[in-house]
Design a protein around this motif. Sequence first.
Motif, PDB file in Angstrom:
ATOM      1  N   PHE A 251       9.162  -1.403  -2.868  1.00 29.05           N
ATOM      2  CA  PHE A 251       8.258  -1.632  -4.018  1.00 29.05           C
ATOM      3  C   PHE A 251       8.886  -2.627  -4.982  1.00 29.05           C
ATOM      4  O   PHE A 251       8.197  -3.508  -5.516  1.00 29.05           O
ATOM      5  CB  PHE A 251       7.958  -0.292  -4.705  1.00 29.05           C
ATOM      6  CG  PHE A 251       7.050  -0.443  -5.883  1.00 29.05           C
ATOM      7  CD1 PHE A 251       5.694  -0.696  -5.730  1.00 29.05           C
ATOM      8  CD2 PHE A 251       7.556  -0.351  -7.179  1.00 29.05           C
ATOM      9  CE1 PHE A 251       4.873  -0.853  -6.819  1.00 29.05           C
ATOM     10  CE2 PHE A 251       6.737  -0.503  -8.271  1.00 29.05           C
ATOM     11  CZ  PHE A 251       5.378  -0.750  -8.100  1.00 29.05           C
ATOM     12  N   ALA A 252      10.211  -2.518  -5.228  1.00 29.34           N
ATOM     13  CA  ALA A 252      10.900  -3.432  -6.142  1.00 29.34           C
ATOM     14  C   ALA A 252      10.866  -4.849  -5.598  1.00 29.34           C
ATOM     15  O   ALA A 252      10.636  -5.811  -6.338  1.00 29.34           O
ATOM     16  CB  ALA A 252      12.329  -2.960  -6.367  1.00 29.34           C
ATOM     17  N   VAL A 253      11.097  -5.000  -4.292  1.00 27.79           N
ATOM     18  CA  VAL A 253      11.059  -6.334  -3.683  1.00 27.79           C
ATOM     19  C   VAL A 253       9.640  -6.899  -3.782  1.00 27.79           C
ATOM     20  O   VAL A 253       9.426  -8.061  -4.152  1.00 27.79           O
ATOM     21  CB  VAL A 253      11.540  -6.274  -2.216  1.00 27.79           C
ATOM     22  CG1 VAL A 253      11.244  -7.578  -1.486  1.00 27.79           C
ATOM     23  CG2 VAL A 253      13.008  -5.958  -2.150  1.00 27.79           C
TER      24      VAL A 253
ATOM     25  N   VAL B 249       5.732 -10.485  -6.343  1.00 27.92           N
ATOM     26  CA  VAL B 249       4.463 -10.624  -7.066  1.00 27.92           C
ATOM     27  C   VAL B 249       4.706 -11.249  -8.434  1.00 27.92           C
ATOM     28  O   VAL B 249       4.009 -12.181  -8.841  1.00 27.92           O
ATOM     29  CB  VAL B 249       3.739  -9.265  -7.178  1.00 27.92           C
ATOM     30  CG1 VAL B 249       2.595  -9.327  -8.176  1.00 27.92           C
ATOM     31  CG2 VAL B 249       3.208  -8.837  -5.823  1.00 27.92           C
ATOM     32  N   VAL B 250       5.718 -10.740  -9.161  1.00 28.85           N
ATOM     33  CA  VAL B 250       5.999 -11.245 -10.508  1.00 28.85           C
ATOM     34  C   VAL B 250       6.516 -12.672 -10.451  1.00 28.85           C
ATOM     35  O   VAL B 250       6.157 -13.505 -11.286  1.00 28.85           O
ATOM     36  CB  VAL B 250       7.004 -10.313 -11.230  1.00 28.85           C
ATOM     37  CG1 VAL B 250       7.545 -10.949 -12.489  1.00 28.85           C
ATOM     38  CG2 VAL B 250       6.366  -8.984 -11.534  1.00 28.85           C
ATOM     39  N   LYS B 251       7.356 -13.003  -9.489  1.00 28.05           N
ATOM     40  CA  LYS B 251       7.990 -14.312  -9.422  1.00 28.05           C
ATOM     41  C   LYS B 251       7.049 -15.382  -8.890  1.00 28.05           C
ATOM     42  O   LYS B 251       7.072 -16.509  -9.364  1.00 28.05           O
ATOM     43  CB  LYS B 251       9.241 -14.209  -8.533  1.00 28.05           C
ATOM     44  CG  LYS B 251      10.065 -15.453  -8.461  1.00 28.05           C
ATOM     45  CD  LYS B 251      10.788 -15.679  -9.759  1.00 28.05           C
ATOM     46  CE  LYS B 251      11.727 -16.873  -9.612  1.00 28.05           C
ATOM     47  NZ  LYS B 251      12.378 -17.203 -10.812  1.00 28.05           N
ATOM     48  N   PHE B 252       6.192 -15.072  -7.914  1.00 29.76           N
ATOM     49  CA  PHE B 252       5.405 -16.103  -7.262  1.00 29.76           C
ATOM     50  C   PHE B 252       3.890 -15.963  -7.455  1.00 29.76           C
ATOM     51  O   PHE B 252       3.214 -16.947  -7.721  1.00 29.76           O
ATOM     52  CB  PHE B 252       5.715 -16.124  -5.760  1.00 29.76           C
ATOM     53  CG  PHE B 252       7.162 -16.439  -5.461  1.00 29.76           C
ATOM     54  CD1 PHE B 252       7.659 -17.709  -5.656  1.00 29.76           C
ATOM     55  CD2 PHE B 252       8.022 -15.449  -5.002  1.00 29.76           C
ATOM     56  CE1 PHE B 252       8.984 -17.994  -5.385  1.00 29.76           C
ATOM     57  CE2 PHE B 252       9.339 -15.729  -4.741  1.00 29.76           C
ATOM     58  CZ  PHE B 252       9.836 -17.006  -4.937  1.00 29.76           C
TER      59      PHE B 252
ATOM     60  N   GLU C 207      -1.678 -17.177 -13.122  1.00 29.11           N
ATOM     61  CA  GLU C 207      -1.702 -17.628 -14.518  1.00 29.11           C
ATOM     62  C   GLU C 207      -1.980 -19.122 -14.605  1.00 29.11           C
ATOM     63  O   GLU C 207      -2.713 -19.581 -15.482  1.00 29.11           O
ATOM     64  CB  GLU C 207      -0.387 -17.278 -15.211  1.00 29.11           C
ATOM     65  CG  GLU C 207      -0.273 -15.805 -15.534  1.00 29.11           C
ATOM     66  CD  GLU C 207       1.025 -15.471 -16.270  1.00 29.11           C
ATOM     67  OE1 GLU C 207       1.833 -16.388 -16.526  1.00 29.11           O
ATOM     68  OE2 GLU C 207       1.203 -14.299 -16.588  1.00 29.11           O
ATOM     69  N   LYS C 208      -1.363 -19.877 -13.675  1.00 29.61           N
ATOM     70  CA  LYS C 208      -1.594 -21.329 -13.661  1.00 29.61           C
ATOM     71  C   LYS C 208      -3.069 -21.617 -13.363  1.00 29.61           C
ATOM     72  O   LYS C 208      -3.705 -22.429 -14.038  1.00 29.61           O
ATOM     73  CB  LYS C 208      -0.707 -21.986 -12.611  1.00 29.61           C
ATOM     74  CG  LYS C 208      -0.853 -23.478 -12.545  1.00 29.61           C
ATOM     75  CD  LYS C 208       0.066 -24.063 -11.482  1.00 29.61           C
ATOM     76  CE  LYS C 208      -0.174 -25.549 -11.363  1.00 29.61           C
ATOM     77  NZ  LYS C 208       0.537 -26.134 -10.232  1.00 29.61           N
ATOM     78  N   THR C 209      -3.621 -20.952 -12.363  1.00 28.83           N
ATOM     79  CA  THR C 209      -5.028 -21.135 -12.015  1.00 28.83           C
ATOM     80  C   THR C 209      -5.916 -20.716 -13.179  1.00 28.83           C
ATOM     81  O   THR C 209      -6.886 -21.421 -13.522  1.00 28.83           O
ATOM     82  CB  THR C 209      -5.377 -20.320 -10.756  1.00 28.83           C
ATOM     83  OG1 THR C 209      -4.513 -20.708  -9.704  1.00 28.83           O
ATOM     84  CG2 THR C 209      -6.808 -20.541 -10.341  1.00 28.83           C
TER      85      THR C 209
END
Length: 183
Positions: free
Chosen positions: A31-33, A38-41, A47-49
């Motif tokens: 789950f952490a990975v 999810v948070v990093k990529f 958010e960019k979209t």
Amino acid sequence: MHQFIVSAATEGAQSPLMPSWWEILVVAVGFAVLLFIVVKFVVPAFEKTFAERAEAIEGGIAKAEKAQAEASAALEEYKQQLTDARTEANRIREEARAEGAQILAELKEKAAAEAARITEQAHVQIEAERQQAVASLRSEVGTLATTLAGRIVGESLDDDARAARVVDRFLDELESQNAGAAK
């Protein structure tokens, strides 16, 4: 059933409802990975979209508002030009009417002057023809009167000066009789 859960816990065996600690640890690490990925990529891409779409929508709204303002300004300018054009058309129409009335008055004046000139010329011509007719009649009447007088008197009145005096005296008497009768 309650007895079964309690007896399984007391025996040291694991319960089927409770996972083992290493399963919890593997699931937590996975789950952490997954959360890190999810948070990093994924989240920055979303958010960019989202930012691009928000910017595009705001830009579109701004462009639409600007276009609406330009359209309103153009409409107002068109209305003003239309009003100016109508005013100019009315002014030109009034000038044309005034100019037409002036031209008509000038033409009437010229026609009246031409008619007066033609009438005056006709009077002059009539007077000249009358004078010519009177002179011609005097000459013919004089000749006839002299011939007639010579026949009556029995002598020839070929003397032009004397014949002219007789004719003039006769015509003067005739004119004075006509003038007295006309009054």
